[in-house]
Design an enzyme around this catalytic site. Structure first.
Site, PDB file in Angstrom:
ATOM      1  N   LYS A  65       0.796  -1.161   0.043  1.00 43.39           N
ATOM      2  CA  LYS A  65       0.107   0.021   0.114  1.00 43.39           C
ATOM      3  C   LYS A  65       0.999   1.034   0.128  1.00 43.39           C
ATOM      4  CE  LYS A  65      -3.686  -2.735   1.973  1.00 43.39           C
ATOM      5  NZ  LYS A  65      -4.992  -2.734   2.665  1.00 43.39           N
ATOM      6  N   GLY A  90      -1.089  -5.589   5.760  1.00 47.21           N
ATOM      7  CA  GLY A  90      -0.098  -5.281   7.033  1.00 47.21           C
ATOM      8  C   GLY A  90       0.852  -6.208   7.244  1.00 47.21           C
ATOM      9  N   HIS A 130      -8.583  -2.662  -6.293  1.00 44.80           N
ATOM     10  CA  HIS A 130      -8.649  -2.627  -4.720  1.00 44.80           C
ATOM     11  C   HIS A 130      -9.608  -2.018  -4.130  1.00 44.80           C
ATOM     12  CE1 HIS A 130      -7.248  -2.615  -0.536  1.00 44.80           C
ATOM     13  NE2 HIS A 130      -6.342  -3.672  -0.839  1.00 44.80           N
ATOM     14  N   GLU A 163     -11.338 -10.052  -1.356  1.00 42.65           N
ATOM     15  CA  GLU A 163     -10.921  -9.259  -0.102  1.00 42.65           C
ATOM     16  C   GLU A 163     -12.056  -8.449   0.398  1.00 42.65           C
ATOM     17  OE1 GLU A 163      -6.591  -8.268  -0.121  1.00 42.65           O
ATOM     18  OE2 GLU A 163      -7.663  -6.384  -1.011  1.00 42.65           O
TER      19      GLU A 163
HETATM   20  P1  13P Z   1      -4.638  -6.406   5.487  1.00 40.75           P
HETATM   21  O1  13P Z   1      -4.018  -7.808   5.275  1.00 40.75           O
HETATM   22  O2  13P Z   1      -3.844  -5.207   6.178  1.00 40.75           O
HETATM   23  O3  13P Z   1      -5.902  -6.446   6.279  1.00 40.75           O
HETATM   24  O4  13P Z   1      -4.900  -5.741   4.064  1.00 40.75           O
HETATM   25  C1  13P Z   1      -5.494  -6.691   2.858  1.00 40.75           C
HETATM   26  C2  13P Z   1      -5.312  -6.115   1.773  1.00 40.75           C
HETATM   27  O5  13P Z   1      -6.093  -5.048   1.662  1.00 40.75           O
HETATM   28  C3  13P Z   1      -4.422  -6.397   0.843  1.00 40.75           C
HETATM   29  O6  13P Z   1      -4.457  -5.886  -0.638  1.00 40.75           O
END
Ligand code: 13P
Length: 232
Positions: free
Chosen positions: A8, A216, A85, A157
């Site tokens: 990110k 994360g 995303h 997701e």
């Molecule tokens: P997290 O693993 O921080 O929850 O994020 C997932 C994500 O959005 C991966 O693209």
């Protein structure tokens, strides 16, 4: 299995250099795909890692200030790109139609899209999961060839799971995966949303998961190593 790391909007230049050194020490036979911010892409030369981006322009090269095209990504050895995303859908108001254009740009440049889909908690409570996912998948894959659909990587997701520490039950994930398979013959379906070194024991019981998209956890290499060890 695919382990895709979505950094990110994290890691400044010096932090990223240190991070890359740490990532070099990750030993795995799984396919590791690192998706750093655009600025950090050219710094990656780890042989154990494949390169992905977090976004791509809907357009070819040209007068599109601030955009980065698929052919530019290709020239930096980028092999994968995350599209759709939920953070981009929410903060940049990205639409399914734009995501469809991005996927076409990627295929034109021989880059494999990692298409993210998922529902909000509200949509789940209202029993709209299949409807939302069907709309996202149908529009995003419009006019693709069967071969392209097969090459797609889809990341489920659930929005309520991203960064919250809450994950769906195995039954909920399994149900969604079956629905995705019914709609698109994608080669890989990944799970993403608070996947970590603790809940991997639960997640790995789901046979249809072909890999994970990690947010994360991608930033914590020591915990990532535990996650990968536990996969086996
Ligand atoms: P997290 O693993 O921080 O929850 O994020 C997932 C994500 O959005 C991966 O693209």
């Amino acid at each position: 299995m695919i382990i895709a790391l979505n950094n990110k909007s994290n890691l400044e230049k010096e932090e990223f250099k240190k991070y890359l050194e740490e990532l070099k020490t990750v030993e795995t036979t799984e396919t590791l795909i690192l998706c750093p911010t655009f600025l950090n892409i050219s710094m990656v030369s780890n042989s154990n890692i494949k390169l992905g981006s977090q976004n791509v322009s809907v357009s070819d090269n040209g007068a599109y200030t601030g955009e980065i095209s698929a052919s530019q990504l290709k020239s930096y050895q980028v092999e994968y790109a995350i599209v759709g995303h939920s953070e981009r859908r929410e903060y940049q108001r990205e639409t399914n139609e734009e995501i469809n254009k991005k996927i076409k740009q990627l295929f034109k440049n021989d880059i494999t899209p990692i298409l993210c889909i998922g529902e909000t908690l509200e949509e789940r409570k209202q029993n709209k999961v299949n409807k939302v996912l069907e709309e996202e998948l149908t529009i995003a894959t419009r006019d693709l060839t069967e071969e392209e659909k097969k090459r797609l990587i889809i990341a489920y997701e659930p929005i309520w799971s991203i960064g919250t520490g809450v994950i769906p039950t195995n039954e909920q994930i399994e149900e969604v995966f079956q629905e995705i398979k019914r709609l698109v013959p994608a080669s890989y379906i990944l799970y993403g949303g608070s996947a970590n070194e603790e809940n991997i024991d639960q997640l790995k019981q789901i046979p249809s998961i072909n890999g994970y998209l990690l947010g994360g956890l991608s930033l914590k290499v020591d915990k990532l190593k535990v996650f990968i060890e536990k996969l086996h």
